[in-house]
Scaffold this motif. Structure first.
Motif, mmCIF file in Angstrom:
data_model
loop_
_atom_site.group_PDB
_atom_site.id
_atom_site.type_symbol
_atom_site.label_atom_id
_atom_site.label_comp_id
_atom_site.label_asym_id
_atom_site.label_seq_id
_atom_site.Cartn_x
_atom_site.Cartn_y
_atom_site.Cartn_z
ATOM 1 N N ARG A 67 0.837 -1.200 0.000
ATOM 2 C CA ARG A 67 0.000 0.000 0.000
ATOM 3 C C ARG A 67 0.871 1.248 0.000
ATOM 4 O O ARG A 67 1.975 1.243 0.534
ATOM 5 C CB ARG A 67 -0.876 0.020 1.260
ATOM 6 C CG ARG A 67 -1.796 -1.147 1.387
ATOM 7 C CD ARG A 67 -2.207 -1.407 2.818
ATOM 8 N NE ARG A 67 -2.386 -0.210 3.630
ATOM 9 C CZ ARG A 67 -2.946 -0.217 4.829
ATOM 10 N NH1 ARG A 67 -3.361 -1.350 5.340
ATOM 11 N NH2 ARG A 67 -3.076 0.896 5.516
ATOM 12 N N ASP A 112 -11.247 10.693 0.655
ATOM 13 C CA ASP A 112 -11.661 9.378 1.134
ATOM 14 C C ASP A 112 -10.586 8.310 0.945
ATOM 15 O O ASP A 112 -10.695 7.212 1.489
ATOM 16 C CB ASP A 112 -12.944 8.930 0.425
ATOM 17 C CG ASP A 112 -14.184 9.614 1.001
ATOM 18 O OD1 ASP A 112 -14.059 10.211 2.089
ATOM 19 O OD2 ASP A 112 -15.252 9.547 0.376
ATOM 20 N N ASN A 165 -8.081 6.885 4.395
ATOM 21 C CA ASN A 165 -8.276 5.678 5.189
ATOM 22 C C ASN A 165 -8.600 4.458 4.336
ATOM 23 O O ASN A 165 -8.899 3.384 4.872
ATOM 24 C CB ASN A 165 -9.376 5.895 6.223
ATOM 25 C CG ASN A 165 -8.968 6.867 7.306
ATOM 26 O OD1 ASN A 165 -7.800 6.913 7.698
ATOM 27 N ND2 ASN A 165 -9.911 7.669 7.787
ATOM 28 N N ASP A 166 -8.582 4.616 3.032
ATOM 29 C CA ASP A 166 -8.796 3.493 2.110
ATOM 30 C C ASP A 166 -7.779 3.622 0.972
ATOM 31 O O ASP A 166 -8.139 3.864 -0.173
ATOM 32 C CB ASP A 166 -10.236 3.520 1.577
ATOM 33 C CG ASP A 166 -10.559 2.303 0.721
ATOM 34 O OD1 ASP A 166 -9.909 1.246 0.916
ATOM 35 O OD2 ASP A 166 -11.442 2.407 -0.152
ATOM 36 N N ALA A 186 -12.071 -3.132 0.815
ATOM 37 C CA ALA A 186 -10.966 -2.170 0.768
ATOM 38 C C ALA A 186 -10.423 -2.105 -0.655
ATOM 39 O O ALA A 186 -10.250 -3.131 -1.324
ATOM 40 C CB ALA A 186 -9.866 -2.585 1.742
ATOM 41 N N PHE A 197 -13.058 -7.985 5.737
ATOM 42 C CA PHE A 197 -12.370 -6.708 5.942
ATOM 43 C C PHE A 197 -11.775 -6.667 7.345
ATOM 44 O O PHE A 197 -12.406 -7.091 8.306
ATOM 45 C CB PHE A 197 -13.354 -5.549 5.753
ATOM 46 C CG PHE A 197 -12.749 -4.190 5.997
ATOM 47 C CD1 PHE A 197 -11.871 -3.635 5.095
ATOM 48 C CD2 PHE A 197 -13.067 -3.467 7.143
ATOM 49 C CE1 PHE A 197 -11.316 -2.380 5.318
ATOM 50 C CE2 PHE A 197 -12.514 -2.220 7.385
ATOM 51 C CZ PHE A 197 -11.635 -1.678 6.457
ATOM 52 N N TRP A 225 -11.550 -5.141 10.214
ATOM 53 C CA TRP A 225 -12.262 -4.049 10.885
ATOM 54 C C TRP A 225 -11.843 -3.853 12.333
ATOM 55 O O TRP A 225 -12.207 -2.867 12.957
ATOM 56 C CB TRP A 225 -13.763 -4.340 10.851
ATOM 57 C CG TRP A 225 -14.131 -5.650 11.480
ATOM 58 C CD1 TRP A 225 -14.218 -6.863 10.861
ATOM 59 C CD2 TRP A 225 -14.443 -5.892 12.851
ATOM 60 N NE1 TRP A 225 -14.559 -7.843 11.754
ATOM 61 C CE2 TRP A 225 -14.707 -7.274 12.992
ATOM 62 C CE3 TRP A 225 -14.534 -5.071 13.987
ATOM 63 C CZ2 TRP A 225 -15.044 -7.862 14.209
ATOM 64 C CZ3 TRP A 225 -14.883 -5.663 15.202
ATOM 65 C CH2 TRP A 225 -15.132 -7.039 15.300
ATOM 66 N N PRO A 258 -13.357 4.008 8.111
ATOM 67 C CA PRO A 258 -13.006 4.208 6.707
ATOM 68 C C PRO A 258 -14.241 4.341 5.826
ATOM 69 O O PRO A 258 -15.247 3.674 6.041
ATOM 70 C CB PRO A 258 -12.220 2.946 6.373
ATOM 71 C CG PRO A 258 -12.781 1.912 7.292
ATOM 72 C CD PRO A 258 -13.107 2.633 8.565
ATOM 73 N N THR A 259 -14.174 5.213 4.852
ATOM 74 C CA THR A 259 -15.227 5.323 3.848
ATOM 75 C C THR A 259 -14.783 4.514 2.645
ATOM 76 O O THR A 259 -13.811 4.857 1.974
ATOM 77 C CB THR A 259 -15.450 6.792 3.454
ATOM 78 O OG1 THR A 259 -15.803 7.535 4.627
ATOM 79 C CG2 THR A 259 -16.570 6.905 2.440
ATOM 80 N N LEU A 260 -15.469 3.421 2.380
ATOM 81 C CA LEU A 260 -15.087 2.504 1.321
ATOM 82 C C LEU A 260 -15.851 2.825 0.036
ATOM 83 O O LEU A 260 -16.942 3.393 0.076
ATOM 84 C CB LEU A 260 -15.364 1.059 1.754
ATOM 85 C CG LEU A 260 -14.714 0.649 3.084
ATOM 86 C CD1 LEU A 260 -15.205 -0.726 3.508
ATOM 87 C CD2 LEU A 260 -13.198 0.659 2.961
#
Length: 527
Positions: free
Chosen positions: A368, A408, A411-412, A445, A474, A476, A486-488
């Motif tokens: 990532r 957004d 966090n994703d 994600a 996920f 979580w 997180p906003t997925l």
């Protein structure tokens, strides 16, 4: 050198005159290191060489706890060597492979003689003398053979030491405890309960039978030379998890740790509220510094990997006086037992190989961007008006469109360029292996959906197999206690970004329940 330190050094030198401690201590003092930190470095490295202690001091130059008067904890174990140790290590590997890791895998094969106790750094040399005196006193009566009896319960499997040999070993432990108390002025509690060599502990009940079969396959007829070993550990991290660094990591922010392959990191699972997903807060054993580190750059290590071996006392046993004929007969009996066991195991393995079964292949997502460029990665690639640009070749070429804009992604995060390459390599390896894929499930994600898409592309299946987005897989748990969630990306957003998503798939009720505390997108099909 300060007057108080000079006085302490003189006291230590006089008390341990004729031993190796002054010879190790003097070079460190000559370089300007204080007495207390020099003694601390020697204790932390097993008092082997001044060079090792010097390297420890250089590594811990920024350690905030360097001057804290925290001694090491010490323990005395009776450890097998030779053929028996090899067979026990084989059991360790096979039991872990067949029945997963249990508590016994955290430590090497041993019999606990004296559990962990503290000793001041300047008195550690006295523990070595106590070990030598206890060994010399019991050497003549130490048993020629130590009988081992297998004991099994629902949560424990191991060998018990019984009878006269066990009594002699207990006497050795009590003698060491007495000598250590007199010489090093520390409280040592010898083991007075049943002496045992643990094979498995706190395992799943349904694994008990398999573990027993593996334990019975350990041949106990081989000779074994037993060694009493004195180990130490850092008492501050007893209840921490231990991680081992797999890759080099260069910090991108001041609050991050530098990692080198082989570094050990102590992590307190109860103190991770400040860490974002994919990151942990830990303390480096090599430097003593605390900071954030990417979790996927590490692997779980065993508890005893960070212990330090100080001194050993090996009980040199005389050769067995039994006739050669008896020895040959014993060897033949042992050989028959081994061959029968090997045949039984090979028969079971052959039977298992003939049973056709479906398999679940679990794949971790690729690298990532936030694991490489830190928590502030989004600020590094955003223009003032909120548009994405590529400041480094390891950033992706572009980002998919999101209804709420680029924020957004914080966090994703997406895959890095290296992560995209890793995912394609994984797909290429699967293609070469000949594995047939029938269904694909991915966490919502973005990085996971990207990984699944890239693997399918390498398998030439990106148009034939649709990705089933499953929130139940996920990760979580780190968001459970956090202040944000997180906003997925929604299914519609993923399809718009050319991900082949199965819109007919619906998550099972238990999977939805497992993430009920995560904020869900109102327009996502998994809500």
């Amino acid at each position: 050198m300060a007057a108080a330190e000079t006085q302490l050094y003189a006291k230590v030198s006089n008390k341990l005159k004729g031993r190796s401690t002054p010879l190790l201590l003097e070079p460190l003092l000559a370089m300007g290191f204080p007495v207390h930190t020099s003694l601390k470095a020697l204790a932390a490295t097993g008092r082997k060489t001044a060079e090792e202690a010097l390297a420890w001091l250089h590594g811990h130059c920024n350690d905030p706890s360097l001057d804290d008067p925290i001694p090491q904890e010490y323990a005395l174990f009776l450890c097998p060597t030779g053929p028996l140790l090899e067979k026990l290590q084989e059991f360790w590997r096979e039991s872990k492979r067949q029945c997963a890791k249990n508590r016994a895998h955290e430590v090497f094969p041993h019999v606990t003689l004296c559990d962990f106790f503290t000793c001041e750094d300047q008195k550690v040399e006295c523990l070595y003398e106590a070990l030598k005196r206890a060994g010399d006193r019991l050497l003549g009566s130490f048993p020629m053979a130590v009988p081992l009896a297998l004991h099994s319960s629902i949560s424990y499997l191991g060998f018990f030491l019984n009878g006269g040999p066990a009594d002699v070993i207990r006497e050795f432990a009590m003698t060491f405890a007495t000598e250590a108390s007199l010489l090093a002025d520390c409280t040592v509690k010898p083991c007075t309960k049943q002496l045992h060599l643990t094979l498995a502990h706190k395992f799943y009940p349904h694994h008990q039978r398999t573990l027993e079969q593996l334990a019975r396959a350990i041949p106990l007829g081989h000779g074994c030379q037993w060694t009493a070993a004195l180990y130490s550990r850092d008492m501050r991290f007893v209840h921490y998890q231990t991680l081992r660094a797999l890759f080099q990591y260069q910090p991108q922010n001041a609050d991050e740790l530098m990692l080198s392959p082989g570094d050990y990191i102590f992590v307190d699972p109860t103190q991770q509220d400040e860490a974002s997903e994919g990151w942990v807060i830990g303390i480096s054993q090599r430097t003593g510094c605390r900071g954030f580190l990417p979790e996927n750059y590490t692997d779980r290590a065993s508890e005893s990997d960070t212990w330090v071996k100080h001194r050993t006392y090996t009980f040199n046993l005389a050769a067995d006086l039994n006739s050669r004929k008896d020895g040959e007969a014993s060897s033949r009996r042992g050989g028959e037992f081994l061959s029968q066991t090997a045949r039984s195991l090979s028969g079971i393995q052959a039977l298992q190989a003939t049973v056709a079964r479906k398999s679940v292949l679990v794949v971790r997502h690729g690298e990532r961007v936030d694991q490489i460029f830190g928590k502030s990665w989004l600020q590094q690639c955003s223009t003032p008006d909120g548009k994405y640009y590529r400041p480094d070749l390891n950033f992706p070429c572009s980002l998919p469109r999101r209804s709420r804009g680029i924020k957004d992604f914080e966090n994703d995060p997406p895959l890095s360029s290296c992560g995209i390459f890793q995912s394609r390599i994984a797909g290429d390896a699967l293609l070469d292996s000949g594995i047939r894929i029938s269904s694909v499930f991915a966490s919502p994600a973005l990085r996971c959906v990207q990984t699944a898409k890239l693997i399918l592309e390498e398998l030439k299946l990106e148009k034939k197999i649709k990705i089933r987005v499953e929130p139940g897989i996920f990760e979580w748990t780190k968001w459970e206690a956090g202040k944000t969630s997180p906003t997925l990306m929604s299914v519609e957003e993923l399809r718009e970004a050319h991900f082949n998503i199965d819109t007919d798939y619906r998550s099972l009720p238990w999977a939805c329940a497992s993430v009920k505390k995560i904020k869900r997108k109102e327009n996502g099909s998994w809500s």
